[in-house]
Design a protein around this motif. Sequence first.
Motif, PDB file in Angstrom:
ATOM      1  N   THR A 143       0.840  -1.192   0.000  1.00  0.00           N
ATOM      2  CA  THR A 143       0.000   0.000   0.000  1.00  0.00           C
ATOM      3  C   THR A 143       0.874   1.240   0.000  1.00  0.00           C
ATOM      4  O   THR A 143       1.721   1.406   0.893  1.00  0.00           O
ATOM      5  N   ILE A 144       0.660   2.103  -0.983  1.00  0.00           N
ATOM      6  CA  ILE A 144       1.411   3.359  -1.069  1.00  0.00           C
ATOM      7  C   ILE A 144       0.555   4.465  -0.472  1.00  0.00           C
ATOM      8  O   ILE A 144      -0.672   4.500  -0.662  1.00  0.00           O
ATOM      9  N   SER A 145       1.197   5.357   0.275  1.00  0.00           N
ATOM     10  CA  SER A 145       0.472   6.458   0.898  1.00  0.00           C
ATOM     11  C   SER A 145       1.433   7.615   1.132  1.00  0.00           C
ATOM     12  O   SER A 145       2.639   7.489   0.905  1.00  0.00           O
ATOM     13  N   ARG A 146       0.883   8.721   1.577  1.00  0.00           N
ATOM     14  CA  ARG A 146       1.743   9.878   1.858  1.00  0.00           C
ATOM     15  C   ARG A 146       1.179  10.655   3.031  1.00  0.00           C
ATOM     16  O   ARG A 146      -0.016  10.610   3.320  1.00  0.00           O
ATOM     17  N   ASP A 147       2.079  11.393   3.683  1.00  0.00           N
ATOM     18  CA  ASP A 147       1.717  12.338   4.741  1.00  0.00           C
ATOM     19  C   ASP A 147       2.100  13.709   4.217  1.00  0.00           C
ATOM     20  O   ASP A 147       3.277  14.066   4.160  1.00  0.00           O
ATOM     21  N   ASN A 148       1.105  14.475   3.808  1.00  0.00           N
ATOM     22  CA  ASN A 148       1.386  15.756   3.180  1.00  0.00           C
ATOM     23  C   ASN A 148       2.117  16.712   4.112  1.00  0.00           C
ATOM     24  O   ASN A 148       3.008  17.456   3.690  1.00  0.00           O
ATOM     25  N   ALA A 149       1.744  16.704   5.372  1.00  0.00           N
ATOM     26  CA  ALA A 149       2.352  17.635   6.314  1.00  0.00           C
ATOM     27  C   ALA A 149       3.844  17.357   6.496  1.00  0.00           C
ATOM     28  O   ALA A 149       4.622  18.279   6.764  1.00  0.00           O
ATOM     29  N   LYS A 150       4.225  16.099   6.356  1.00  0.00           N
ATOM     30  CA  LYS A 150       5.635  15.729   6.532  1.00  0.00           C
ATOM     31  C   LYS A 150       6.369  15.595   5.202  1.00  0.00           C
ATOM     32  O   LYS A 150       7.571  15.312   5.205  1.00  0.00           O
ATOM     33  N   ASN A 151       5.650  15.793   4.093  1.00  0.00           N
ATOM     34  CA  ASN A 151       6.236  15.584   2.763  1.00  0.00           C
ATOM     35  C   ASN A 151       6.955  14.241   2.700  1.00  0.00           C
ATOM     36  O   ASN A 151       8.096  14.130   2.217  1.00  0.00           O
ATOM     37  N   THR A 152       6.287  13.236   3.196  1.00  0.00           N
ATOM     38  CA  THR A 152       6.837  11.898   3.297  1.00  0.00           C
ATOM     39  C   THR A 152       5.896  10.911   2.632  1.00  0.00           C
ATOM     40  O   THR A 152       4.671  11.017   2.770  1.00  0.00           O
ATOM     41  N   MET A 153       6.464   9.969   1.929  1.00  0.00           N
ATOM     42  CA  MET A 153       5.702   8.920   1.277  1.00  0.00           C
ATOM     43  C   MET A 153       6.053   7.586   1.915  1.00  0.00           C
ATOM     44  O   MET A 153       7.185   7.403   2.374  1.00  0.00           O
ATOM     45  N   TYR A 154       5.092   6.682   1.933  1.00  0.00           N
ATOM     46  CA  TYR A 154       5.296   5.395   2.578  1.00  0.00           C
ATOM     47  C   TYR A 154       4.956   4.247   1.628  1.00  0.00           C
ATOM     48  O   TYR A 154       4.190   4.415   0.667  1.00  0.00           O
ATOM     49  N   LEU A 155       5.538   3.108   1.920  1.00  0.00           N
ATOM     50  CA  LEU A 155       5.132   1.872   1.252  1.00  0.00           C
ATOM     51  C   LEU A 155       4.980   0.806   2.331  1.00  0.00           C
ATOM     52  O   LEU A 155       5.978   0.338   2.899  1.00  0.00           O
ATOM     53  N   GLN A 156       3.746   0.465   2.641  1.00  0.00           N
ATOM     54  CA  GLN A 156       3.463  -0.610   3.577  1.00  0.00           C
ATOM     55  C   GLN A 156       3.497  -1.914   2.813  1.00  0.00           C
ATOM     56  O   GLN A 156       2.763  -2.082   1.836  1.00  0.00           O
ATOM     57  N   MET A 157       4.348  -2.822   3.244  1.00  0.00           N
ATOM     58  CA  MET A 157       4.530  -4.083   2.551  1.00  0.00           C
ATOM     59  C   MET A 157       4.166  -5.225   3.494  1.00  0.00           C
ATOM     60  O   MET A 157       4.810  -5.400   4.540  1.00  0.00           O
ATOM     61  N   ASP A 158       3.173  -5.991   3.130  1.00  0.00           N
ATOM     62  CA  ASP A 158       2.714  -7.123   3.929  1.00  0.00           C
ATOM     63  C   ASP A 158       2.865  -8.410   3.133  1.00  0.00           C
ATOM     64  O   ASP A 158       3.025  -8.395   1.917  1.00  0.00           O
ATOM     65  N   SER A 159       2.781  -9.514   3.833  1.00  0.00           N
ATOM     66  CA  SER A 159       2.891 -10.836   3.202  1.00  0.00           C
ATOM     67  C   SER A 159       4.113 -10.907   2.291  1.00  0.00           C
ATOM     68  O   SER A 159       4.039 -11.351   1.145  1.00  0.00           O
ATOM     69  N   LEU A 160       5.224 -10.458   2.810  1.00  0.00           N
ATOM     70  CA  LEU A 160       6.445 -10.385   2.007  1.00  0.00           C
ATOM     71  C   LEU A 160       6.934 -11.778   1.619  1.00  0.00           C
ATOM     72  O   LEU A 160       6.796 -12.754   2.379  1.00  0.00           O
TER      73      LEU A 160
END
Length: 114
Positions: free
Chosen positions: A68-85
């Motif tokens: 799952t890709i997401s972002r936190d606009n206030a922190k100008n940070t993007m994330y990638l949640q990786m499950d079932s690796l």
Amino acid sequence: QVQFVESGGGLVQPGGSLRLSCVASGTIFTRDNMGWYRQAPGKQRESVAVLTSDGSTRYTNSVKGRFTISRDNAKNTMYLQMDSLAPEDTAVYYCNHAPPIAPWGQGTQVTISS
């Protein structure tokens, strides 16, 4: 100058989870289409997930339902949640614009192994 700093990688067992982070400077996530990419040993870098400026997401088939890709606009940070690796997810993960137009960062190593 645009710079990306990726973090959050590590060694996990198959079935485990990781959350990657991408901190950007010189660009604003909400204005640009952004993506996560990965490069496995001996393979070309590939697109894994895209987050558009309007919030839409796209994933490569091999990670659909697991990442799952997401972002936190206030922190100008993007994330990638990786499950079932799985072992085939082993690679160096990078973030960049989509398509990638900025210099690549150092990436973060993700290793899936028992």
